[in-house]
Motif scaffolding. Structure first.
Motif, PDB file in Angstrom:
ATOM      1  N   ARG A  70     128.207  24.269  61.014  1.00 50.49           N
ATOM      2  CA  ARG A  70     126.938  23.983  61.898  1.00 50.49           C
ATOM      3  C   ARG A  70     126.998  22.571  62.488  1.00 50.49           C
ATOM      4  NH1 ARG A  70     122.628  27.539  61.840  1.00 50.49           N
ATOM      5  NH2 ARG A  70     122.800  29.067  60.157  1.00 50.49           N
ATOM      6  N   TYR A  71     127.556  21.531  61.699  1.00 50.50           N
ATOM      7  CA  TYR A  71     127.689  20.278  61.874  1.00 50.50           C
ATOM      8  C   TYR A  71     128.665  19.992  62.975  1.00 50.50           C
ATOM      9  CZ  TYR A  71     129.102  15.195  61.624  1.00 50.50           C
ATOM     10  OH  TYR A  71     129.225  13.912  61.909  1.00 50.50           O
ATOM     11  N   TYR A  72     129.984  20.801  62.719  1.00 46.06           N
ATOM     12  CA  TYR A  72     131.060  20.928  63.705  1.00 46.06           C
ATOM     13  C   TYR A  72     130.549  21.064  64.938  1.00 46.06           C
ATOM     14  CZ  TYR A  72     135.852  21.692  65.305  1.00 46.06           C
ATOM     15  OH  TYR A  72     136.954  21.904  66.322  1.00 46.06           O
ATOM     16  N   ILE A  73     129.710  22.366  65.233  1.00 41.93           N
ATOM     17  CA  ILE A  73     129.382  23.007  66.308  1.00 41.93           C
ATOM     18  C   ILE A  73     128.207  21.832  67.130  1.00 41.93           C
ATOM     19  CG2 ILE A  73     127.756  24.602  67.456  1.00 41.93           C
ATOM     20  CD1 ILE A  73     128.887  26.638  65.149  1.00 41.93           C
ATOM     21  N   ARG A  74     127.591  21.110  66.303  1.00 46.11           N
ATOM     22  CA  ARG A  74     126.785  20.194  66.874  1.00 46.11           C
ATOM     23  C   ARG A  74     127.110  19.077  67.390  1.00 46.11           C
ATOM     24  NH1 ARG A  74     123.697  19.902  62.701  1.00 46.11           N
ATOM     25  NH2 ARG A  74     124.227  17.862  61.755  1.00 46.11           N
ATOM     26  N   ASN A  75     128.308  18.626  66.750  1.00 48.11           N
ATOM     27  CA  ASN A  75     129.006  17.354  67.114  1.00 48.11           C
ATOM     28  C   ASN A  75     130.239  17.361  67.811  1.00 48.11           C
ATOM     29  OD1 ASN A  75     127.380  15.015  65.531  1.00 48.11           O
ATOM     30  ND2 ASN A  75     127.380  16.770  64.169  1.00 48.11           N
ATOM     31  N   LEU A  79     131.890  22.571  72.412  1.00 47.78           N
ATOM     32  CA  LEU A  79     131.401  23.899  71.870  1.00 47.78           C
ATOM     33  C   LEU A  79     129.875  24.352  72.444  1.00 47.78           C
ATOM     34  CD1 LEU A  79     132.614  23.563  67.991  1.00 47.78           C
ATOM     35  CD2 LEU A  79     133.796  24.740  69.970  1.00 47.78           C
ATOM     36  N   SER A  80     129.985  25.532  72.719  1.00 50.51           N
ATOM     37  CA  SER A  80     128.901  26.479  73.206  1.00 50.51           C
ATOM     38  C   SER A  80     128.010  27.105  72.121  1.00 50.51           C
ATOM     39  CB  SER A  80     129.044  27.100  74.362  1.00 50.51           C
ATOM     40  OG  SER A  80     129.804  26.501  75.487  1.00 50.51           O
ATOM     41  N   GLY A  81     128.533  27.027  71.027  1.00 49.96           N
ATOM     42  CA  GLY A  81     127.764  27.893  70.159  1.00 49.96           C
ATOM     43  C   GLY A  81     128.888  28.412  69.047  1.00 49.96           C
ATOM     44  N   GLY A  82     128.345  29.253  68.083  1.00 47.97           N
ATOM     45  CA  GLY A  82     129.318  29.728  67.250  1.00 47.97           C
ATOM     46  C   GLY A  82     128.743  31.149  66.561  1.00 47.97           C
ATOM     47  N   VAL A  83     129.778  31.589  65.500  1.00 49.61           N
ATOM     48  CA  VAL A  83     129.400  32.907  64.961  1.00 49.61           C
ATOM     49  C   VAL A  83     129.886  32.763  63.365  1.00 49.61           C
ATOM     50  CG1 VAL A  83     129.893  35.438  64.698  1.00 49.61           C
ATOM     51  CG2 VAL A  83     129.709  34.138  67.109  1.00 49.61           C
ATOM     52  N   HIS A  84     129.045  33.023  62.276  1.00 47.91           N
ATOM     53  CA  HIS A  84     129.309  33.223  61.024  1.00 47.91           C
ATOM     54  C   HIS A  84     129.205  34.518  60.684  1.00 47.91           C
ATOM     55  CE1 HIS A  84     130.143  31.990  57.105  1.00 47.91           C
ATOM     56  NE2 HIS A  84     129.058  32.380  56.639  1.00 47.91           N
ATOM     57  N   HIS A  98     125.913  35.962  62.068  1.00 48.01           N
ATOM     58  CA  HIS A  98     124.889  34.886  62.246  1.00 48.01           C
ATOM     59  C   HIS A  98     125.477  34.475  63.585  1.00 48.01           C
ATOM     60  CE1 HIS A  98     122.438  35.383  58.708  1.00 48.01           C
ATOM     61  NE2 HIS A  98     123.602  35.829  58.168  1.00 48.01           N
ATOM     62  N   LEU A  99     124.419  34.214  64.561  1.00 45.77           N
ATOM     63  CA  LEU A  99     124.818  33.544  65.953  1.00 45.77           C
ATOM     64  C   LEU A  99     124.400  32.295  65.873  1.00 45.77           C
ATOM     65  CD1 LEU A  99     124.178  36.401  68.406  1.00 45.77           C
ATOM     66  CD2 LEU A  99     126.255  35.747  67.447  1.00 45.77           C
ATOM     67  N   ILE A 100     124.899  31.315  66.396  1.00 44.33           N
ATOM     68  CA  ILE A 100     124.613  29.894  66.104  1.00 44.33           C
ATOM     69  C   ILE A 100     124.617  29.294  67.416  1.00 44.33           C
ATOM     70  CG2 ILE A 100     125.095  27.727  65.084  1.00 44.33           C
ATOM     71  CD1 ILE A 100     126.619  29.251  62.894  1.00 44.33           C
ATOM     72  N   ASP A 101     123.583  28.508  67.865  1.00 47.50           N
ATOM     73  CA  ASP A 101     123.564  27.844  69.249  1.00 47.50           C
ATOM     74  C   ASP A 101     124.343  26.380  69.006  1.00 47.50           C
ATOM     75  OD1 ASP A 101     121.778  25.692  68.150  1.00 47.50           O
ATOM     76  OD2 ASP A 101     120.128  26.590  68.827  1.00 47.50           O
ATOM     77  N   LYS A 102     124.439  25.789  70.424  1.00 51.01           N
ATOM     78  CA  LYS A 102     125.356  24.689  70.459  1.00 51.01           C
ATOM     79  C   LYS A 102     124.759  23.457  69.632  1.00 51.01           C
ATOM     80  CE  LYS A 102     123.028  23.034  74.826  1.00 51.01           C
ATOM     81  NZ  LYS A 102     123.364  22.664  76.145  1.00 51.01           N
ATOM     82  N   ASN A 103     123.177  23.440  69.149  1.00 52.95           N
ATOM     83  CA  ASN A 103     122.921  22.429  68.315  1.00 52.95           C
ATOM     84  C   ASN A 103     123.033  22.730  66.852  1.00 52.95           C
ATOM     85  OD1 ASN A 103     121.710  21.032  70.393  1.00 52.95           O
ATOM     86  ND2 ASN A 103     120.292  22.672  70.601  1.00 52.95           N
ATOM     87  N   GLY A 104     123.776  23.966  66.317  1.00 55.46           N
ATOM     88  CA  GLY A 104     124.206  24.420  65.056  1.00 55.46           C
ATOM     89  C   GLY A 104     122.899  24.922  64.598  1.00 55.46           C
ATOM     90  N   GLN A 105     122.068  25.426  65.199  1.00 54.10           N
ATOM     91  CA  GLN A 105     120.863  26.006  64.585  1.00 54.10           C
ATOM     92  C   GLN A 105     121.118  27.683  64.861  1.00 54.10           C
ATOM     93  OE1 GLN A 105     118.372  24.507  63.093  1.00 54.10           O
ATOM     94  NE2 GLN A 105     119.707  22.697  63.395  1.00 54.10           N
ATOM     95  N   ASP A 106     120.286  28.362  64.279  1.00 53.87           N
ATOM     96  CA  ASP A 106     120.310  29.888  64.448  1.00 53.87           C
ATOM     97  C   ASP A 106     120.057  30.289  66.066  1.00 53.87           C
ATOM     98  OD1 ASP A 106     120.960  30.468  61.936  1.00 53.87           O
ATOM     99  OD2 ASP A 106     118.735  30.971  61.247  1.00 53.87           O
ATOM    100  N   MET A 107     120.489  31.191  66.695  1.00 56.78           N
ATOM    101  CA  MET A 107     120.293  31.402  68.021  1.00 56.78           C
ATOM    102  C   MET A 107     118.913  31.822  68.194  1.00 56.78           C
ATOM    103  SD  MET A 107     122.620  33.544  70.397  1.00 56.78           S
ATOM    104  CE  MET A 107     124.073  32.339  70.457  1.00 56.78           C
ATOM    105  N   ALA A 143     137.555  17.536  58.766  1.00 59.13           N
ATOM    106  CA  ALA A 143     137.586  15.866  58.794  1.00 59.13           C
ATOM    107  C   ALA A 143     136.623  15.161  59.563  1.00 59.13           C
ATOM    108  CB  ALA A 143     138.953  15.529  59.488  1.00 59.13           C
ATOM    109  N   ARG A 144     135.912  16.223  60.747  1.00 60.06           N
ATOM    110  CA  ARG A 144     134.739  15.647  61.238  1.00 60.06           C
ATOM    111  C   ARG A 144     133.669  15.369  60.277  1.00 60.06           C
ATOM    112  NH1 ARG A 144     134.361  16.005  67.292  1.00 60.06           N
ATOM    113  NH2 ARG A 144     136.494  16.472  68.000  1.00 60.06           N
ATOM    114  N   TYR A 145     133.538  16.304  59.493  1.00 62.05           N
ATOM    115  CA  TYR A 145     132.431  16.581  58.553  1.00 62.05           C
ATOM    116  C   TYR A 145     132.536  15.266  57.467  1.00 62.05           C
ATOM    117  CZ  TYR A 145     129.009  18.233  55.277  1.00 62.05           C
ATOM    118  OH  TYR A 145     127.990  18.376  54.530  1.00 62.05           O
ATOM    119  N   ARG A 146     133.757  15.129  57.162  1.00 64.10           N
ATOM    120  CA  ARG A 146     133.868  14.091  55.999  1.00 64.10           C
ATOM    121  C   ARG A 146     133.602  12.755  56.460  1.00 64.10           C
ATOM    122  NH1 ARG A 146     138.840  16.381  54.558  1.00 64.10           N
ATOM    123  NH2 ARG A 146     138.785  17.577  52.723  1.00 64.10           N
TER     124      ARG A 146
END
Length: 198
Positions: A70-75, A79-84, A98-107, A143-146
């Motif tokens: 979620r952090y990676y998607i937001r930062n 990235l336009s979103g994600g799936v977990h 789980h579909l995730i929006d570009k802010n790292g939140q649930d769609m 690495a981005r998260y750390r």
């Protein structure tokens, strides 16, 4: 979500990837992640195969903890979103995407309904050969998260406290992230169940 190989089959997941991709602009990039189970791997790979067919690139995060993804998607601004993809924690026969929006939140429900409408109409954008999306591993996610985590911590103060910790990783994906973070914070750690099974 649904029963593995009954409601949610590889064919279903490929169509879901194509429908999701068709809601995004051509050339967009989506991050995708999963838990440690083979079932999730199968469904994740099927979703991955649907996304490029709609002209969407894939950043494969493999098996990182969900907060890291979620952090990676937001930062990562491209990235336009994600799936977990994961198994239901209460019923191992059920798999969830789980579909995730570009802010790292649930769609939002509206965005999900748009994907659902395309899915059932099978009205997917089919990319021309030159526009088919690429698939690459997201090697910079941890690495981005750390880096982001340590930026908001008072590292010197934590290091001076010289924490001594027992950490049970439960053979989970946190074993990929936490050791480096705790080491950077100067913590002395006794690690339990730190291996991640294949």
């Amino acid at each position: 979500s649904g029963l593995v190989n009954v409601d949610v089959t590889p064919e279903f997941a490929t169509k879901l990837g194509a429908a999701y991709g068709a809601t995004l602009p051509l050339g967009s990039t989506v991050a995708i992640n999963r838990d440690l189970y083979r079932t999730s791997r199968m469904i994740k790979r099927a979703i991955i195969s649907g996304l490029p067919s709609a002209g969407v690139h894939v950043a494969d995060c493999s098996t990182l903890p969900v907060p890291v993804v979620r952090y990676y998607i937001r930062n990562r601004k491209d990235l336009s979103g994600g799936v977990h993809v994961r198994l239901d924690p209460h019923d191992g026969r059920v798999v969830e995407a789980h579909l995730i929006d570009k802010n790292g939140q649930d769609m939002t429900k509206n965005a999900e309904r748009k994907i659902e409408a395309l899915f059932f109409r099978e009205d997917f954008r089919r990319a021309q050969p030159d526009d088919i999306g690429s698939i690459a591993y997201a090697t910079d996610a941890d690495a981005r998260y750390r880096e982001g985590f340590l930026e908001v911590m008072d590292v010197t103060r934590v290091q001076n406290a010289r924490f001594r910790l027992v950490v049970d990783y439960c053979h989970g994906p946190a074993a990929h992230i936490l050791p480096g973070l705790l080491d950077s914070l100067g913590c002395e750690v006794l690690a339990l169940n730190a291996t991640v099974p294949e």
